[in-house]
Design a protein around this motif. Sequence first.
Motif, PDB file in Angstrom:
ATOM      1  N   ASN A   1      -6.335  -2.126  16.726  1.00 35.98           N
ATOM      2  CA  ASN A   1      -7.567  -2.251  17.501  1.00 35.98           C
ATOM      3  C   ASN A   1      -8.643  -2.798  16.574  1.00 35.98           C
ATOM      4  OD1 ASN A   1     -10.058  -1.782  18.845  1.00 35.98           O
ATOM      5  ND2 ASN A   1      -9.098  -0.176  20.086  1.00 35.98           N
ATOM      6  N   LEU A   2      -9.095  -4.007  16.827  1.00 36.28           N
ATOM      7  CA  LEU A   2     -10.046  -4.662  15.924  1.00 36.28           C
ATOM      8  C   LEU A   2     -11.439  -4.053  16.010  1.00 36.28           C
ATOM      9  CD1 LEU A   2      -8.983  -8.384  16.464  1.00 36.28           C
ATOM     10  CD2 LEU A   2      -8.267  -6.814  14.656  1.00 36.28           C
ATOM     11  N   ALA A   3     -11.693  -3.280  17.064  1.00 31.68           N
ATOM     12  CA  ALA A   3     -13.018  -2.681  17.219  1.00 31.68           C
ATOM     13  C   ALA A   3     -13.230  -1.492  16.291  1.00 31.68           C
ATOM     14  CB  ALA A   3     -13.227  -2.241  18.674  1.00 31.68           C
ATOM     15  N   ASP A   4     -12.168  -0.706  16.069  1.00 28.52           N
ATOM     16  CA  ASP A   4     -12.346   0.514  15.275  1.00 28.52           C
ATOM     17  C   ASP A   4     -11.320   0.698  14.158  1.00 28.52           C
ATOM     18  OD1 ASP A   4     -10.062   1.169  16.684  1.00 28.52           O
ATOM     19  OD2 ASP A   4     -11.001   2.717  17.909  1.00 28.52           O
ATOM     20  N   GLY A   5     -10.384  -0.248  13.995  1.00 27.09           N
ATOM     21  CA  GLY A   5      -9.400  -0.150  12.919  1.00 27.09           C
ATOM     22  C   GLY A   5      -8.236   0.769  13.219  1.00 27.09           C
ATOM     23  N   HIS A   6      -8.164   1.320  14.431  1.00 28.85           N
ATOM     24  CA  HIS A   6      -7.059   2.207  14.785  1.00 28.85           C
ATOM     25  C   HIS A   6      -5.753   1.405  14.835  1.00 28.85           C
ATOM     26  CE1 HIS A   6      -4.382   4.418  17.609  1.00 28.85           C
ATOM     27  NE2 HIS A   6      -4.863   5.466  16.975  1.00 28.85           N
ATOM     28  N   LEU A   7      -4.741   1.892  14.115  1.00 29.15           N
ATOM     29  CA  LEU A   7      -3.446   1.216  14.069  1.00 29.15           C
ATOM     30  C   LEU A   7      -2.372   2.139  14.621  1.00 29.15           C
ATOM     31  CD1 LEU A   7      -1.536  -1.095  13.124  1.00 29.15           C
ATOM     32  CD2 LEU A   7      -1.405   0.089  10.910  1.00 29.15           C
ATOM     33  N   CYS A   8      -1.698   1.693  15.662  1.00 29.04           N
ATOM     34  CA  CYS A   8      -0.538   2.388  16.209  1.00 29.04           C
ATOM     35  C   CYS A   8       0.690   1.546  15.854  1.00 29.04           C
ATOM     36  CB  CYS A   8      -0.676   2.540  17.725  1.00 29.04           C
ATOM     37  SG  CYS A   8       0.706   3.406  18.506  1.00 29.04           S
ATOM     38  N   TYR A   9       1.713   2.193  15.298  1.00 30.82           N
ATOM     39  CA  TYR A   9       2.863   1.426  14.837  1.00 30.82           C
ATOM     40  C   TYR A   9       4.152   2.217  15.001  1.00 30.82           C
ATOM     41  CZ  TYR A   9       2.513   4.299  10.572  1.00 30.82           C
ATOM     42  OH  TYR A   9       2.458   5.350   9.679  1.00 30.82           O
ATOM     43  N   CYS A  10       5.259   1.498  14.961  1.00 26.89           N
ATOM     44  CA  CYS A  10       6.573   2.120  15.056  1.00 26.89           C
ATOM     45  C   CYS A  10       7.538   1.347  14.176  1.00 26.89           C
ATOM     46  CB  CYS A  10       7.060   2.122  16.509  1.00 26.89           C
ATOM     47  SG  CYS A  10       8.705   2.858  16.728  1.00 26.89           S
ATOM     48  N   SER A  11       8.322   2.066  13.384  1.00 26.35           N
ATOM     49  CA  SER A  11       9.320   1.454  12.523  1.00 26.35           C
ATOM     50  C   SER A  11      10.708   1.750  13.052  1.00 26.35           C
ATOM     51  CB  SER A  11       9.187   1.985  11.087  1.00 26.35           C
ATOM     52  OG  SER A  11      10.275   1.530  10.287  1.00 26.35           O
ATOM     53  N   ALA A  12      11.550   0.719  13.062  1.00 29.44           N
ATOM     54  CA  ALA A  12      12.958   0.888  13.410  1.00 29.44           C
ATOM     55  C   ALA A  12      13.775   0.611  12.150  1.00 29.44           C
ATOM     56  CB  ALA A  12      13.350  -0.053  14.543  1.00 29.44           C
ATOM     57  N   GLY A  13      13.729   1.568  11.229  1.00 33.36           N
ATOM     58  CA  GLY A  13      14.534   1.469  10.010  1.00 33.36           C
ATOM     59  C   GLY A  13      14.125   0.379   9.045  1.00 33.36           C
ATOM     60  N   HIS A  14      12.885  -0.093   9.142  1.00 30.18           N
ATOM     61  CA  HIS A  14      12.440  -1.216   8.321  1.00 30.18           C
ATOM     62  C   HIS A  14      11.743  -0.729   7.048  1.00 30.18           C
ATOM     63  CE1 HIS A  14      11.731  -5.563   8.111  1.00 30.18           C
ATOM     64  NE2 HIS A  14      10.569  -5.284   7.559  1.00 30.18           N
TER      65      HIS A  14
END
Length: 232
Positions: A120-133
């Motif tokens: 989210n470029l407005a507040d820097g919130h990052l939601c992420y998911c890794s699949a074994g990477h």
Amino acid sequence: RTDSELEIAQKIQLDMLPKTFPPYPDHDEFDIYSRLITARMIGGDFYDFHLRDNKLFFVIGDVAGKGVPASIIMAVSRSMFKSALSQTTSPAHIISIINDSLAENNAQNMFVTMICGVLNLADGHLCYCSAGHNAPLIWDNEKGTHALPCLPNIPAGLFGGYAYENQTTKLVPGQKIILYTDGVTEAMSANKQMFGVERMKSTINSSHKYNSHVGAKELVNDIFKAIHQYTG
């Protein structure tokens, strides 16, 4: 003839990936750059990103294996990322869609490690998911370079119906997130020693030693330069 077809395939594969930087000249909230050199003429690494509603969606992936089989799965996975964006904004859901589709008809047991995220470029919130990477690295002026915590979710394509989980963090102005595939950390020296994560961290820290405002392109090129020097 085979060489000619592989050369054409390489051009098609590279044309699938973003190669215009900066990709969004009207946005100065972030800086982004990426670079790919395949181990063979064609390969299984890919990346993509998309800006929508002031949110930056991104993915980086690495298909098991190399050559033609990996390049086919790479093209399919990248296309499914684009398609999944029209259905959901959840990184875990996006990877679940890709996983279920790849696992459905996978007699060759091909799989893909990947990380998908939305910033989210407005507040820097990052939601992420890794699949074994490989865990992304974060650089900031206070802590230097450190790994982003990642849950041990399985790679995509192995088992349909797997419940992937999202994680969240917040990026602050000045921080950088570095996403990469194991082609970086597993690059070999002449005496068969891997480049490794710690050497990559040191490279990133050194790049910022005299200038904390190093741009994305300069940072990526510094990493590639260090790899080439290490591998000879």
